[in-house]
Each structure stands twice: as C-alpha cells, then as structure tokens.
Design a protein around this motif. Structure first.
Motif, PDB file in Angstrom:
ATOM      1  N   VAL A 302      -9.346  41.034  38.481  1.00  0.00           N
ATOM      2  CA  VAL A 302     -10.584  41.750  38.180  1.00  0.00           C
ATOM      3  C   VAL A 302     -10.335  43.191  37.729  1.00  0.00           C
ATOM      4  O   VAL A 302     -10.877  43.627  36.708  1.00  0.00           O
ATOM      5  CB  VAL A 302     -11.557  41.686  39.376  1.00  0.00           C
ATOM      6  N   PRO A 303      -9.537  44.005  38.448  1.00  0.00           N
ATOM      7  CA  PRO A 303      -9.303  45.378  37.974  1.00  0.00           C
ATOM      8  C   PRO A 303      -8.699  45.416  36.575  1.00  0.00           C
ATOM      9  O   PRO A 303      -9.108  46.228  35.736  1.00  0.00           O
ATOM     10  CB  PRO A 303      -8.342  45.954  39.017  1.00  0.00           C
ATOM     11  N   ALA A 304      -7.720  44.537  36.315  1.00  0.00           N
ATOM     12  CA  ALA A 304      -7.097  44.504  34.996  1.00  0.00           C
ATOM     13  C   ALA A 304      -8.094  44.048  33.933  1.00  0.00           C
ATOM     14  O   ALA A 304      -8.086  44.540  32.800  1.00  0.00           O
ATOM     15  CB  ALA A 304      -5.882  43.584  35.004  1.00  0.00           C
ATOM     16  N   ALA A 305      -8.973  43.097  34.277  1.00  0.00           N
ATOM     17  CA  ALA A 305      -9.980  42.631  33.325  1.00  0.00           C
ATOM     18  C   ALA A 305     -10.921  43.764  32.944  1.00  0.00           C
ATOM     19  O   ALA A 305     -11.258  43.940  31.758  1.00  0.00           O
ATOM     20  CB  ALA A 305     -10.766  41.462  33.920  1.00  0.00           C
ATOM     21  N   HIS A 306     -11.344  44.539  33.942  1.00  0.00           N
ATOM     22  CA  HIS A 306     -12.189  45.701  33.633  1.00  0.00           C
ATOM     23  C   HIS A 306     -11.450  46.667  32.701  1.00  0.00           C
ATOM     24  O   HIS A 306     -12.043  47.205  31.753  1.00  0.00           O
ATOM     25  CB  HIS A 306     -12.570  46.431  34.924  1.00  0.00           C
ATOM     26  N   TYR A 307     -10.165  46.869  32.968  1.00  0.00           N
ATOM     27  CA  TYR A 307      -9.386  47.778  32.122  1.00  0.00           C
ATOM     28  C   TYR A 307      -9.334  47.289  30.677  1.00  0.00           C
ATOM     29  O   TYR A 307      -9.580  48.054  29.739  1.00  0.00           O
ATOM     30  CB  TYR A 307      -7.960  47.922  32.673  1.00  0.00           C
ATOM     31  N   PHE A 308      -9.028  46.012  30.476  1.00  0.00           N
ATOM     32  CA  PHE A 308      -8.900  45.495  29.110  1.00  0.00           C
ATOM     33  C   PHE A 308     -10.243  45.467  28.391  1.00  0.00           C
ATOM     34  O   PHE A 308     -10.313  45.720  27.182  1.00  0.00           O
ATOM     35  CB  PHE A 308      -8.258  44.107  29.129  1.00  0.00           C
ATOM     36  N   ILE A 309     -11.321  45.189  29.108  1.00  0.00           N
ATOM     37  CA  ILE A 309     -12.651  45.263  28.489  1.00  0.00           C
ATOM     38  C   ILE A 309     -12.927  46.701  28.071  1.00  0.00           C
ATOM     39  O   ILE A 309     -13.480  46.957  26.998  1.00  0.00           O
ATOM     40  CB  ILE A 309     -13.729  44.749  29.466  1.00  0.00           C
ATOM     41  N   GLY A 310     -12.515  47.654  28.913  1.00  0.00           N
ATOM     42  CA  GLY A 310     -12.665  49.066  28.555  1.00  0.00           C
ATOM     43  C   GLY A 310     -11.892  49.427  27.310  1.00  0.00           C
ATOM     44  O   GLY A 310     -12.402  50.133  26.429  1.00  0.00           O
ATOM     45  N   LYS A 311     -10.651  48.937  27.187  1.00  0.00           N
ATOM     46  CA  LYS A 311      -9.839  49.245  26.013  1.00  0.00           C
ATOM     47  C   LYS A 311     -10.454  48.653  24.744  1.00  0.00           C
ATOM     48  O   LYS A 311     -10.450  49.286  23.676  1.00  0.00           O
ATOM     49  CB  LYS A 311      -8.422  48.706  26.178  1.00  0.00           C
ATOM     50  N   LYS A 321     -19.382  52.334  27.511  1.00  0.00           N
ATOM     51  CA  LYS A 321     -18.951  51.057  28.080  1.00  0.00           C
ATOM     52  C   LYS A 321     -17.507  51.154  28.558  1.00  0.00           C
ATOM     53  O   LYS A 321     -17.157  50.643  29.626  1.00  0.00           O
ATOM     54  CB  LYS A 321     -19.083  49.941  27.046  1.00  0.00           C
ATOM     55  N   ALA A 322     -16.666  51.824  27.765  1.00  0.00           N
ATOM     56  CA  ALA A 322     -15.263  51.972  28.144  1.00  0.00           C
ATOM     57  C   ALA A 322     -15.143  52.710  29.470  1.00  0.00           C
ATOM     58  O   ALA A 322     -14.416  52.281  30.384  1.00  0.00           O
ATOM     59  CB  ALA A 322     -14.503  52.710  27.048  1.00  0.00           C
ATOM     60  N   LYS A 323     -15.847  53.828  29.597  1.00  0.00           N
ATOM     61  CA  LYS A 323     -15.768  54.606  30.826  1.00  0.00           C
ATOM     62  C   LYS A 323     -16.270  53.807  32.026  1.00  0.00           C
ATOM     63  O   LYS A 323     -15.705  53.882  33.128  1.00  0.00           O
ATOM     64  CB  LYS A 323     -16.550  55.911  30.670  1.00  0.00           C
ATOM     65  N   LYS A 324     -17.335  53.035  31.817  1.00  0.00           N
ATOM     66  CA  LYS A 324     -17.886  52.212  32.889  1.00  0.00           C
ATOM     67  C   LYS A 324     -16.822  51.257  33.430  1.00  0.00           C
ATOM     68  O   LYS A 324     -16.614  51.154  34.651  1.00  0.00           O
ATOM     69  CB  LYS A 324     -19.087  51.425  32.372  1.00  0.00           C
ATOM     70  N   HIS A 325     -16.125  50.570  32.532  1.00  0.00           N
ATOM     71  CA  HIS A 325     -15.155  49.572  32.984  1.00  0.00           C
ATOM     72  C   HIS A 325     -13.876  50.217  33.505  1.00  0.00           C
ATOM     73  O   HIS A 325     -13.240  49.680  34.426  1.00  0.00           O
ATOM     74  CB  HIS A 325     -14.864  48.581  31.863  1.00  0.00           C
TER      75      HIS A 325
END
Length: 343
Positions: A302-311, A321-325
């Motif tokens: 989950v943490p990595a998924a949020h990071y990649f969605i942010g990127k 959206k990037a900052k949120k994730h």
C-alpha cells in the motif's frame, strides 16, 4: 507591467501566428524576450520588432540543445525561462506563473535546482474531440549554473556548469504552459518524425545506452509506431530486471483474470506497465491495490502503491493528487523525498 530579472527564450521556425500568441501571452512579465528563428524569415523578424522582442537568426544544426544554448548566449539576465513558439500562457495563469517564477528565482540554492513547467498538451482524439494531456519539462534555471546537454538532441536535458554528476532535486510546479504543436495526427506525425531522426543519431553516438533507447522508444510511441516502441521497451526492461521483458509483459496479461485479487500481482503489473510507459494501465493496477485494502485484504504494498500513483500524477502535472498520495505513503523513503521537492 511587472519587471523581472529574467530572459524568456523562444525557439521558432515558420510559425508567425503561433509566435504572436506566445509573445502576447508573456508581454506583461517585463522580461527580456529572446526569439531564435531557425527559419530566418523576414516576417518573423518584423513581428519581433513589432512586439519588442529581440530577433536572432539561427542556422539549424539538427540539435535542440545547441539552439537553446545559442539563445542563452544572447541574454543579459542569468535567470532563464524557455518556451517554444507553439506554446503560450493562458490568461488565467499569468499571475500564478509570475509569482511562481519570482519564488523560484529568489531561492538560495539555484545551483542545485531546476524549475519545471507543467506542459498542457492539446490533442485531437480520433473522434475529433480535444483532450489535454499533462507532462513536465525543465524550463526555468539560472544560466550561471546550468546549460543544455549538447549530447542529447531531442529532450530538454540540463547539465550543471559546476560539474555535478547529479542534482540534489528538480523543482516542480513552477509554471503552467499550454501547447498545441501536437494537436492533430498530421502535426504529431511530422514532429515525431523529426524527433525520431534526432533520437536515432543520439543512439548512434551512445549505442546500447538505456537512456537513449528510452528516448527513441518514446519517439516511436508518440508517432503511433507502438510495436516498434514495445520492442525497445522490452529490451530496456530486460537489461534493467535481468529477465526477458517480453515474457514479463506477457505474464502480466495472461494472469490478469486469475490473479485479480492478488496485491502481489497488481504490484508487479503496475511496475511492468510503468517500465513500458503505459501509465494508465500502471495507474489502474496500483489503484487496485488500494481498493483491495479497502475490501479487507491486507497488503504491504500500500505505501509503495501510493508513492507510484503520486509519481504518475506528478508526471502529468497534477501536483495536488501527487502530494496527497505521497503523504498517504507514510514513511516510504522515496515519497518523503518526492514530497520535499514539490514547491
């Protein structure tokens, strides 16, 4: 009119109507306006005189970096901002862009920082409707610390004049820029063909280099030659992972239905699609990891998924959206660094 210690440099060729729109959009900045014309047209020269822009004829050398560096030599200010003639600032963005540039150029660490612009690409879809696709490009910098890398003919790649091998970070969210140079399929084909030729020359000078291979693949993809792009992406993925890129891609496709509830599968699929620059598919798989967590399936991804969605959001210029994730990634190290780099 605002007065800024800034030079706005614009590359152009045979685009007087678009150049007028571009110059009109930044006339209230109060910056030096430097126009570099590889078409060497008298009409372009007259237009620049009319709009109080400095005109410089340029002999095209099949290298965008050399043209940009030529523009730098014509400026008085060390603070630089680049536009192409088929780009412009929307009226609603002028105040925001000026404030962001002031904020950026007042930073104490300009030797380590590059200002990037969100380019809003206007494109016609097959049905005739128009869509806007965001991407980031390096556009603002101080020329005492940076110049364009002449070994990269296609992309806008800045290199340190101080000899740094890498930069501490790139800044984002400096300005918003609209671009319609790829609006129609015809214009995309024409410009992609030019970039493709330059990318092939870059690769010839750097055979087997993944960076130049990826640029070539992106050019093929922009020009609609998806199969050629896929072959190169497969090659780069193979070199990066030590596994056959084509087999990995096929494995993702074949297991989509069978492993629909597996966070492990969706993370792998997101990474593979991301390496193949199929960002919409990558986004969908990382989002599925978050959806599975909501359904009660625990996942360490989950943490990595949020990071990649942010990127992926950052690459499109969607910084909120990037900052949120990035924040939702918690203590994920890459997300902490990425969040710190956003203005």
């Amino acid at each position: 009119m605002c007065k800024m210690d800034l030079a706005i440099c614009i590359l152009t060729k045979d685009e007087d109507d678009k150049l007028r729109r571009c110059l009109d959009s930044v006339k209230d900045v109060g910056a030096e306006l430097i126009v570099v014309d590889s078409g060497q047209n008298e009409s372009t020269k007259a237009l620049c005189q009319e709009l109080a822009a400095q005109y410089h004829a340029y002999n095209w050398e099949e290298n965008f970096a050399l043209a940009r560096n030529f523009a730098l030599e014509q400026t008085v200010s060390n603070n630089i901002y680049f536009l192409d003639s088929d780009e412009w600032w929307a009226a609603d963005d002028v105040g925001f862009n000026i404030s962001q540039l002031l904020k950026y150029f007042n930073r104490p660490d300009l030797a380590e920082a590059i200002g990037t612009a969100t380019i809003i690409n206007h494109r016609q879809k097959d049905g005739g409707s128009e869509e806007e696709v965001g991407q980031l490009k390096q556009r603002a910098f101080n020329k005492a610390y940076f110049h364009y890398n002449k070994d990269v003919r296609v992309d806008e790649v800045l290199s340190s004049t101080l000899g740094f091998d890498s930069l501490a970070f790139d800044l984002v969210n400096v300005t918003r820029v609209h671009h319609d140079g790829f609006l129609t399929a015809e214009s995309r084909t024409k410009k992609s063909a030019q970039k493709l030729g330059l990318a092939l020359k870059d690769l010839e000078a750097h055979p087997g280099d993944n960076k130049y291979l990826l640029t070539l693949a992106d050019c093929y993809q922009e020009g609609g030659q998806t199969e050629a792009a896929k072959l190169i992406y497969n090659q780069v993925v193979s070199a990066t992972t030590g596994r056959d890129g084509a087999e990995l891609y096929q494995t993702v496709i074949e297991n989509e239905k069978m492993l629909v509830n597996s966070p492990d599968y969706h993370f792998m699929a997101g990474e593979i699609y991301g390496m193949h620059h199929e960002n919409d598919k990558a986004q969908a798989h990382f989002a599925k990891i978050l959806a599975l967590q909501d359904e009660g399936i625990d996942s360490s991804y989950v943490p990595a998924a949020h990071y990649f969605i942010g990127k992926l959001a950052e690459a499109k210029g969607d910084f909120e959206k990037a900052k949120k994730h990035y924040r939702l990634s918690g203590e994920y190290p890459d997300a902490i660094d990425a969040l710190a780099a956003i203005l």
